[in-house]
Design a protein around this motif. Structure first.
Motif, PDB file in Angstrom:
ATOM      1  N   VAL A  57      25.226   2.316  15.843  1.00 39.19           N
ATOM      2  CA  VAL A  57      24.118   3.162  16.296  1.00 39.19           C
ATOM      3  C   VAL A  57      24.169   4.499  15.560  1.00 39.19           C
ATOM      4  O   VAL A  57      23.159   4.983  15.044  1.00 39.19           O
ATOM      5  N   ALA A  58      25.361   5.077  15.479  1.00 40.04           N
ATOM      6  CA  ALA A  58      25.507   6.403  14.877  1.00 40.04           C
ATOM      7  C   ALA A  58      25.081   6.423  13.416  1.00 40.04           C
ATOM      8  O   ALA A  58      24.305   7.288  12.997  1.00 40.04           O
ATOM      9  N   ILE A  59      25.554   5.457  12.643  1.00 40.15           N
ATOM     10  CA  ILE A  59      25.274   5.512  11.203  1.00 40.15           C
ATOM     11  C   ILE A  59      23.869   5.008  10.857  1.00 40.15           C
ATOM     12  O   ILE A  59      23.449   5.113   9.717  1.00 40.15           O
ATOM     13  N   SER A  60      23.167   4.501  11.836  1.00 33.46           N
ATOM     14  CA  SER A  60      21.793   4.065  11.576  1.00 33.46           C
ATOM     15  C   SER A  60      20.771   5.145  11.940  1.00 33.46           C
ATOM     16  O   SER A  60      19.575   4.895  11.946  1.00 33.46           O
ATOM     17  N   ARG A  61      21.216   6.347  12.205  1.00 38.86           N
ATOM     18  CA  ARG A  61      20.330   7.444  12.603  1.00 38.86           C
ATOM     19  C   ARG A  61      19.724   8.185  11.415  1.00 38.86           C
ATOM     20  O   ARG A  61      18.812   8.971  11.574  1.00 38.86           O
ATOM     21  N   ALA A  62      20.238   7.954  10.207  1.00 37.51           N
ATOM     22  CA  ALA A  62      19.743   8.653   9.018  1.00 37.51           C
ATOM     23  C   ALA A  62      18.590   7.889   8.389  1.00 37.51           C
ATOM     24  O   ALA A  62      18.698   6.696   8.140  1.00 37.51           O
ATOM     25  N   ARG A  63      17.494   8.606   8.125  1.00 38.10           N
ATOM     26  CA  ARG A  63      16.346   7.979   7.458  1.00 38.10           C
ATOM     27  C   ARG A  63      16.496   8.010   5.940  1.00 38.10           C
ATOM     28  O   ARG A  63      16.112   7.070   5.264  1.00 38.10           O
ATOM     29  N   ASP A  64      17.003   9.106   5.385  1.00 32.18           N
ATOM     30  CA  ASP A  64      17.074   9.265   3.929  1.00 32.18           C
ATOM     31  C   ASP A  64      18.498   9.349   3.389  1.00 32.18           C
ATOM     32  O   ASP A  64      18.800   8.752   2.376  1.00 32.18           O
ATOM     33  N   LYS A  65      19.339  10.144   4.045  1.00 31.57           N
ATOM     34  CA  LYS A  65      20.652  10.438   3.473  1.00 31.57           C
ATOM     35  C   LYS A  65      21.674  10.673   4.575  1.00 31.57           C
ATOM     36  O   LYS A  65      21.344  11.157   5.651  1.00 31.57           O
ATOM     37  N   MET A  66      22.911  10.310   4.228  1.00 31.48           N
ATOM     38  CA  MET A  66      24.034  10.553   5.121  1.00 31.48           C
ATOM     39  C   MET A  66      25.151  11.204   4.312  1.00 31.48           C
ATOM     40  O   MET A  66      25.493  10.733   3.225  1.00 31.48           O
ATOM     41  N   ILE A  67      25.686  12.297   4.825  1.00 29.37           N
ATOM     42  CA  ILE A  67      26.854  12.942   4.226  1.00 29.37           C
ATOM     43  C   ILE A  67      27.985  12.794   5.230  1.00 29.37           C
ATOM     44  O   ILE A  67      27.877  13.274   6.365  1.00 29.37           O
ATOM     45  N   ILE A  68      29.042  12.115   4.820  1.00 32.45           N
ATOM     46  CA  ILE A  68      30.192  11.895   5.698  1.00 32.45           C
ATOM     47  C   ILE A  68      31.318  12.794   5.232  1.00 32.45           C
ATOM     48  O   ILE A  68      31.747  12.729   4.077  1.00 32.45           O
ATOM     49  N   ILE A  69      31.801  13.610   6.147  1.00 33.39           N
ATOM     50  CA  ILE A  69      32.904  14.519   5.866  1.00 33.39           C
ATOM     51  C   ILE A  69      34.103  13.978   6.632  1.00 33.39           C
ATOM     52  O   ILE A  69      34.024  13.760   7.842  1.00 33.39           O
ATOM     53  N   LYS A  70      35.191  13.755   5.899  1.00 36.44           N
ATOM     54  CA  LYS A  70      36.303  13.080   6.558  1.00 36.44           C
ATOM     55  C   LYS A  70      37.653  13.553   6.063  1.00 36.44           C
ATOM     56  O   LYS A  70      37.769  14.127   4.983  1.00 36.44           O
ATOM     57  N   SER A  71      38.649  13.250   6.887  1.00 39.89           N
ATOM     58  CA  SER A  71      40.043  13.584   6.604  1.00 39.89           C
ATOM     59  C   SER A  71      40.941  12.375   6.829  1.00 39.89           C
ATOM     60  O   SER A  71      42.148  12.518   6.961  1.00 39.89           O
ATOM     61  N   ILE A  72      40.359  11.207   6.903  1.00 47.33           N
ATOM     62  CA  ILE A  72      41.092   9.978   7.189  1.00 47.33           C
ATOM     63  C   ILE A  72      40.646   8.901   6.199  1.00 47.33           C
ATOM     64  O   ILE A  72      39.498   8.902   5.746  1.00 47.33           O
ATOM     65  N   TYR A  73      41.572   8.036   5.873  1.00 49.44           N
ATOM     66  CA  TYR A  73      41.317   6.947   4.929  1.00 49.44           C
ATOM     67  C   TYR A  73      41.648   5.628   5.617  1.00 49.44           C
ATOM     68  O   TYR A  73      42.443   5.596   6.568  1.00 49.44           O
TER      69      TYR A  73
END
Length: 180
Positions: A127-143
């Motif tokens: 649900v969360a990652i399907s909220r972007a219509r054009d672009k998503m920027i993911i900022i992370k500190s985990i792999y």
């Protein structure tokens, strides 16, 4: 016809990943928090609507506090509903042109107790990652390699696979296929 030059520009990537190598301390990740603010300020005039999505309510609160303390232009955007600040538990129903995500967690986080890794977490992630219509920027500190899954949780496995996808090159992402 109006052409959206962002989508025809070969330098435009619908999924952008920024690894900040922050740490999850005192229920927040300061490095991610600062990068979220930087990305929001940089993109405020480029998109009609932006959602900042934190994977944790305390990270969401820290983002909101920083905005209210130091970023009047972002506070104005919130008041005009051009900018929404949400967490993974309350984003359902919202959509935006740009989604800026703060995963917040690091390699030392006990992920089994997080919302995204609990039962139903894979649905919340979807649900969360399907909220972007054009672009998503993911900022992370985990792999992906930071995640241990001794209980063999399907929700944790999906989260790990998503992280693995995020660290692929642009070409690898285009050709990615997930098989269970």
């Amino acid at each position: 016809d109006v052409v959206d030059t962002r989508k025809t520009d070969i330098s435009f990537h619908p999924i952008e990943v920024i690894n900040v190598d922050g740490s999850w301390e005192n229920s927040k990740n300061i490095n991610e928090l600062n990068e979220v603010i930087n990305q929001t300020v940089a993109n405020l005039d480029k998109f009609k609507k932006i959602i900042i999505l934190a994977f944790n309510a305390s990270q969401q609160n820290a983002i909101e506090e920083l905005i209210l303390e130091s970023y009047p232009e972002l506070e104005k955007a919130i008041n005009e509903q051009k900018l929404l600040v949400r967490n993974i538990e309350n984003i359902q129903g919202d959509e935006a042109d740009l989604l800026i995500v703060s995963i917040a967690y690091d390699e030392n986080t006990k992920l089994h107790s997080t919302y995204v890794a609990k039962s139903g977490g894979k649905n919340a992630l979807n649900v969360a990652i399907s909220r972007a219509r054009d672009k998503m920027i993911i900022i992370k500190s985990i792999y992906a390699q930071d995640i241990q899954n001794p209980s063999n949780s399907e929700d944790m496995a999906v989260f790990k696979e998503w992280l693995k996808f995020l660290d692929l090159s642009e070409d690898e992402k285009k050709n990615y296929k997930y098989y269970k």
